[in-house]
Design an enzyme around this catalytic site. Structure first.
Site, short mmCIF file in Angstrom:
data_model
loop_
_atom_site.label_atom_id
_atom_site.label_comp_id
_atom_site.label_asym_id
_atom_site.label_seq_id
_atom_site.Cartn_x
_atom_site.Cartn_y
_atom_site.Cartn_z
N TYR A 95 0.80 -1.24 0.00
CA TYR A 95 0.00 0.00 0.00
C TYR A 95 0.83 1.29 0.00
CZ TYR A 95 -4.41 -2.38 -0.09
OH TYR A 95 -5.48 -3.12 -0.52
N GLU A 137 -8.91 -6.72 4.31
CA GLU A 137 -8.14 -7.82 3.71
C GLU A 137 -7.54 -8.73 4.78
OE1 GLU A 137 -5.66 -5.74 0.83
OE2 GLU A 137 -7.48 -5.09 -0.20
N SER A 209 -13.60 -18.89 -12.14
CA SER A 209 -14.64 -19.38 -11.22
C SER A 209 -14.45 -20.86 -11.00
CB SER A 209 -16.03 -19.19 -11.84
OG SER A 209 -16.26 -17.84 -12.09
N GLY A 275 -22.06 -17.89 -23.05
CA GLY A 275 -20.70 -18.39 -23.26
C GLY A 275 -20.09 -18.97 -22.00
N GLY A 277 -19.53 -17.59 -19.36
CA GLY A 277 -20.17 -17.05 -18.15
C GLY A 277 -20.95 -18.10 -17.39
N PHE A 395 -19.10 -9.65 -13.56
CA PHE A 395 -18.39 -9.44 -14.81
C PHE A 395 -16.98 -9.96 -14.65
CE2 PHE A 395 -15.35 -6.55 -16.89
CZ PHE A 395 -15.58 -6.95 -18.19
C1 HEM Z 1 -7.65 -4.60 -8.57
C2 HEM Z 1 -8.48 -0.39 -6.37
C3 HEM Z 1 -4.35 -0.92 -3.87
C4 HEM Z 1 -3.17 -4.60 -6.77
C5 HEM Z 1 -8.23 -3.42 -8.16
C6 HEM Z 1 -9.50 -2.94 -8.64
C7 HEM Z 1 -9.73 -1.76 -8.04
C8 HEM Z 1 -8.60 -1.49 -7.17
C9 HEM Z 1 -10.93 -0.89 -8.22
C10 HEM Z 1 -10.40 -3.67 -9.64
C11 HEM Z 1 -11.21 -4.67 -8.84
C12 HEM Z 1 -11.81 -5.79 -9.65
O1 HEM Z 1 -11.15 -6.31 -10.55
O2 HEM Z 1 -12.94 -6.19 -9.36
C13 HEM Z 1 -7.44 -0.17 -5.48
C14 HEM Z 1 -7.37 0.93 -4.54
C15 HEM Z 1 -6.21 0.76 -3.83
C16 HEM Z 1 -5.55 -0.42 -4.34
C17 HEM Z 1 -8.42 2.02 -4.41
C18 HEM Z 1 -5.64 1.63 -2.74
C19 HEM Z 1 -6.33 2.15 -1.78
C20 HEM Z 1 -3.66 -1.96 -4.44
C21 HEM Z 1 -2.35 -2.41 -4.05
C22 HEM Z 1 -2.00 -3.44 -4.88
C23 HEM Z 1 -3.11 -3.65 -5.79
C24 HEM Z 1 -1.55 -1.84 -2.89
C25 HEM Z 1 -0.72 -4.25 -4.89
C26 HEM Z 1 0.36 -3.83 -5.39
C27 HEM Z 1 -4.28 -4.90 -7.52
C28 HEM Z 1 -4.33 -5.96 -8.50
C29 HEM Z 1 -5.63 -5.97 -9.00
C30 HEM Z 1 -6.34 -4.91 -8.34
C31 HEM Z 1 -3.18 -6.87 -8.89
C32 HEM Z 1 -6.20 -6.89 -10.08
C33 HEM Z 1 -6.18 -6.12 -11.32
C34 HEM Z 1 -5.70 -6.86 -12.49
O3 HEM Z 1 -4.49 -6.98 -12.61
O4 HEM Z 1 -6.56 -7.26 -13.25
N1 HEM Z 1 -7.70 -2.53 -7.27
N2 HEM Z 1 -6.33 -0.96 -5.33
N3 HEM Z 1 -4.09 -2.73 -5.50
N4 HEM Z 1 -5.51 -4.29 -7.44
FE1 HEM Z 1 -5.92 -2.67 -6.35
#
Ligand code: HEM
Length: 402
Positions: A95, A137, A209, A275, A277, A395
């Site tokens: 973070y 988390e 899934s 599909g 889904g 989704f």
């Molecule tokens: C996915 C927000 C911090 C890594 C997401 C998504 C959102 C989000 C909106 C999409 C969720 C979904 O797929 O349903 C945030 C916010 C953060 C934060 C607001 C800080 C307050 C972090 C941190 C990491 C991280 C610290 C690690 C380095 C990821 C990863 C995904 C993800 C790997 C999956 C996205 C992908 O690669 O497809 N996050 N995040 N996030 N977040 Fe964060």
């Protein structure tokens, strides 16, 4: 606690963020990965290329800014994201890194408009938002590792069986490599698999899934072979289909996700999938058949044609267990043979006319498939007078507003 002054500053920056939000997060990711290329082992490269992740993060930051003094309003969205983070083994120590590069990107894009005061306020606000994510988390990690057979990070699984379900979908049966039991999970949940692909520099993570019911001694995922292209899209699914064989090992995280069914309720269930889904509904419908076989279930699946229809016999056989079960297949371009298959209902699309004959006002509706499919179905259901609270959907990919 944020001071009123900080809250006012954050809220006053929302209009600016609305204009520059996506640019800020694009700059953020570029700088983040340049300084911390190891994080490319965590993020999905295909989502990055499509800009999906940038939009998802931008939307969330905006929402957080709007509701900074009442973060509980966006708690359901935070929990959904936290599920995704937990399933990817995002850690508290990540973070501050994200915070540093987010503030840096705000400065870089807004230039002089980003005064010391604004940056300071955002630093504080980010700390509060990150704190909420970290504590939610932590609960999720504890829950995942404390249950029978549970674990908190990635764990090696062996592919014990590979079954072709249609021309494009193959199921992989996975068992913990160390012989442990698999934990129970909520029907509809997903796992992340992490793979090292030959010739690729970084690890690939994908969510799939779980497509079998809970309570087995294996997990099953069912993967659509995406068309390989020049983008990383399809990289993992093609590797799984073509290279991964029985006996190979894959790293897997514990099940996560909040797209599930309430097994306590008695309401009729209507599953509407397009599909691939269909996969979360396979675990849901099996769980209902195992635990509540008298529950009213309608299962309607849309495919291109019979050759692309997965789980036909598995779904048909469920009529032996489910006592109030209706199964229908809708094909856009059926062959003459397809039209004679049992449960073939219609040529064309799952549209308002078809849905109106299946609608039960008291039912809970579950929708999953490609975005245009989901948009069309959700619109139809609302037009048919279904209470939006009874429409549940998921989704595949970063959560974006439908
Ligand atoms: C996915 C927000 C911090 C890594 C997401 C998504 C959102 C989000 C909106 C999409 C969720 C979904 O797929 O349903 C945030 C916010 C953060 C934060 C607001 C800080 C307050 C972090 C941190 C990491 C991280 C610290 C690690 C380095 C990821 C990863 C995904 C993800 C790997 C999956 C996205 C992908 O690669 O497809 N996050 N995040 N996030 N977040 Fe964060």
């Amino acid at each position: 606690m944020l001071s009123q002054k900080t809250i006012d500053i954050i809220k006053s920056t929302v209009p600016v963020l609305e204009v520059h939000g996506t640019t800020i997060t694009t700059v953020f990711y570029e700088n983040l990965f340049e300084a911390h290329p190891e994080l490319l082992n965590v993020f999905n490269h295909a989502n990055q290329k499509k800009g999906r992740q940038q939009n998802a993060l931008a939307n969330t930051v905006l929402a957080a800014a709007k509701y900074i003094d009442q973060l509980e309003t966006i708690l359901p969205a935070v929990k959904q994201i936290a599920q995704k983070h937990r399933s990817l083994a995002v850690k508290p120590e990540h973070y501050p890194i994200v915070g540093e590069f987010l503030l840096g990107a705000i400065k870089e894009v807004l230039k002089d408009a980003a005064t010391e005061e604004i940056i300071h306020a955002w630093g504080e606000a980010y700390g509060v938002i990150a704190g909420v994510f970290i504590s939610i988390e932590k609960e999720m990690y504890d829950q995942a590792s404390n249950q029978d057979g549970g674990w908190s990070d990635f764990k090696p699984f062996t592919v014990v069986e590979k079954v072709q379900e249609s021309d494009v979908i193959t199921s992989f049966y996975l068992k913990p490599a160390n012989g442990d039991a698999v934990p129970s999970f909520l029907p509809g949940q997903y796992v992340t698999i992490r793979m090292e692909i030959q010739g690729e520099r970084y690890l690939f993570n994908r969510q799939y899934s779980l497509s079998a019911s809970p309570g087995k001694d294996y997990f099953r995922i069912s993967v659509k072979k995406e068309k390989p292209g020049i983008s990383p899209d399809g990289r993992v699914s093609n590797y799984l289909h073509e290279v991964i064989q029985v006996g190979d090992m894959i790293d897997v995280t514990a099940p996560a996700g909040d797209f599930t069914i309430n097994m306590e309720k008695q309401t009729p269930l209507v599953f509407l999938s397009g599909g691939v889904g269909i996969t979360p509904f396979m675990s849901m419908v099996h769980a209902v058949a195992d635990q509540k076989p008298e529950r009213d279930v309608q299962f309607i699946h849309a495919s291109e044609n019979g050759a692309l229809q997965p789980f036909r016999s598995e779904l048909t056989e469920l009529s032996r267990k489910l006592t109030n079960y209706q199964l229908s297949f809708v094909y856009k371009n059926p062959s003459e043979e397809d039209k004679n298959l049992p449960n073939f209902e219609k040529q064309g699309y799952m549209d308002a006319e078809l849905l109106s004959s299946h609608v039960k006002p008291e039912a809970d509706y579950y929708v999953c498939g490609p975005v245009p499919f989901m948009k069309a179905i959700i619109t139809c259901l609302k037009e048919l007078g279904i209470d939006p609270e009874k429409i549940h959907y998921e989704f595949f990919g970063p959560a974006i507003a439908l």
